[in-house]
Write an enzyme that holds these catalytic residues in place. Structure first.
Site, PDB file in Angstrom:
ATOM      1  N   ASP A 188       0.091  13.971 -10.189  1.00  0.00           N
ATOM      2  CA  ASP A 188      -1.076  14.042 -11.070  1.00  0.00           C
ATOM      3  C   ASP A 188      -2.317  14.282 -10.224  1.00  0.00           C
ATOM      4  OD1 ASP A 188      -2.589  11.171 -10.672  1.00  0.00           O
ATOM      5  OD2 ASP A 188      -0.426  10.993 -10.416  1.00  0.00           O
ATOM      6  N   ASP A 210      -5.931  12.790  -9.263  1.00  0.00           N
ATOM      7  CA  ASP A 210      -6.519  11.455  -9.251  1.00  0.00           C
ATOM      8  C   ASP A 210      -7.700  11.429 -10.230  1.00  0.00           C
ATOM      9  OD1 ASP A 210      -6.053   8.912  -7.907  1.00  0.00           O
ATOM     10  OD2 ASP A 210      -8.071   9.148  -7.091  1.00  0.00           O
TER      11      ASP A 210
END
Length: 292
Positions: free
Chosen positions: A209, A211
């Site tokens: 992902d 951050d």
């Protein structure tokens, strides 16, 4: 001396087709129990050892992982080349979820972990200016590319204490001011300890992902992250399976000196060395401490 590949990562990475004589073994260390038993086997003629960093079932937090015991146990088994596989967040748009980053630098922000094997009575200072092995990292990059995954060669890993994730302000500072590329919680002090144990070390950051700096971070669905984790694990297994053919079982000294990191590191005079520390360091530093 025979080459042995160690893999530190999630539980699923050791499930590799063709791995022979696979068995879980217990390894006792002076630093306590490692995260779990270690799964050993032979793949394409090369010995391999797999250690789930958090233990099977994910029982250890990033802080409670017994880093010293893990590295010592792998060293006792004969591991010469250690590949770290871990999930990370990304600070770079181009390092997207699903991509791999072959880390070559770290910023260590951990504060609650034992970071060295050496202590009062036996002092040593090793260089971690270049904390990963360029030779092993290059081979890991080659293996990663062969999986078809998008892989980036080189990147700075920000190691945070956790277990909470970053605030948005921290995330922006790590990205914009400090210039980090990915963020995780487990590669430190692992990389430092591997250097003290004279292992070649390579780190594969698997991006799950962006951050919290990313404007779309809040829109990320947990199901998408889980799907990315699953795909990353599959690619990591393929990467690891390709390593024996690239490394072969014949061992040669590391051209970057990883396996000789302690040559000039021991500072304590022989007659001042603590016998208890000498005994604890029999695996990690036995090469340079024999006879002392």
């Amino acid at each position: 001396m025979e080459r042995m590949i160690g893999v530190m990562g999630g539980s699923g990475v050791y499930e590799i087709d063709g791995l022979q004589d696979g068995t879980w073994v217990n390894v006792d260390t002076p630093w306590g129990d490692p995260s779990d038993q270690i799964f050993t086997g032979v793949l394409d003629g090369v010995k391999m050892a797999f250690l789930p960093r958090h233990g099977r079932g994910h029982v250890h937090t990033p802080t409670s992982v017994p880093y010293r015991a893990n590295i010592d146990a792998l060293k006792r088994l004969g591991v010469t080349d250690l590949i770290s596989v871990s999930a990370t967040g990304s600070f770079r748009e181009e390092m997207a979820p699903g991509d791999f980053v072959i880390v070559d630098q770290f910023i260590d922000r951990t504060v609650n972990r034992e970071k060295t094997f050496f202590d009062t009575g036996l002092v040593a200072h090793v260089s971690v200016a270049h904390p990963t092995c360029a030779r092993l990292s290059g081979l890991v990059y080659e293996a990663a590319r062969a999986t078809g995954v998008t892989v980036h060669m080189g990147g700075t890993y920000l190691a945070m204490e956790g277990p909470q994730f970053s605030t948005m302000a921290e995330s922006k500072m790590y990205r914009e001011v400090w210039g980090a590329d990915v963020i995780g919680m487990t590669n430190m002090p692992e990389a430092k300890l591997a250097r003290e144990a004279e292992m070649c070390y390579a780190s594969v950051a698997m991006v799950t992902d962006y951050d919290s700096w990313h404007p779309d971070h809040g829109a990320v669905d947990i199901t998408a992250i889980i799907a990315t984790l699953g795909a990353n694990t599959a690619h990591a297994k393929t990467l690891v399976a390709a390593m024996p053919a690239l490394l072969t079982s014949a061992y040669a000294p590391c051209e970057h000196g990883c396996d000789r990191a302690l040559d000039y590191a021991i500072m304590t005079a022989p007659d001042k060395r603590d016998p208890a520390m000498l005994a604890k360091l029999d695996a990690v530093a036995g090469r340079v401490l024999k006879g002392h």
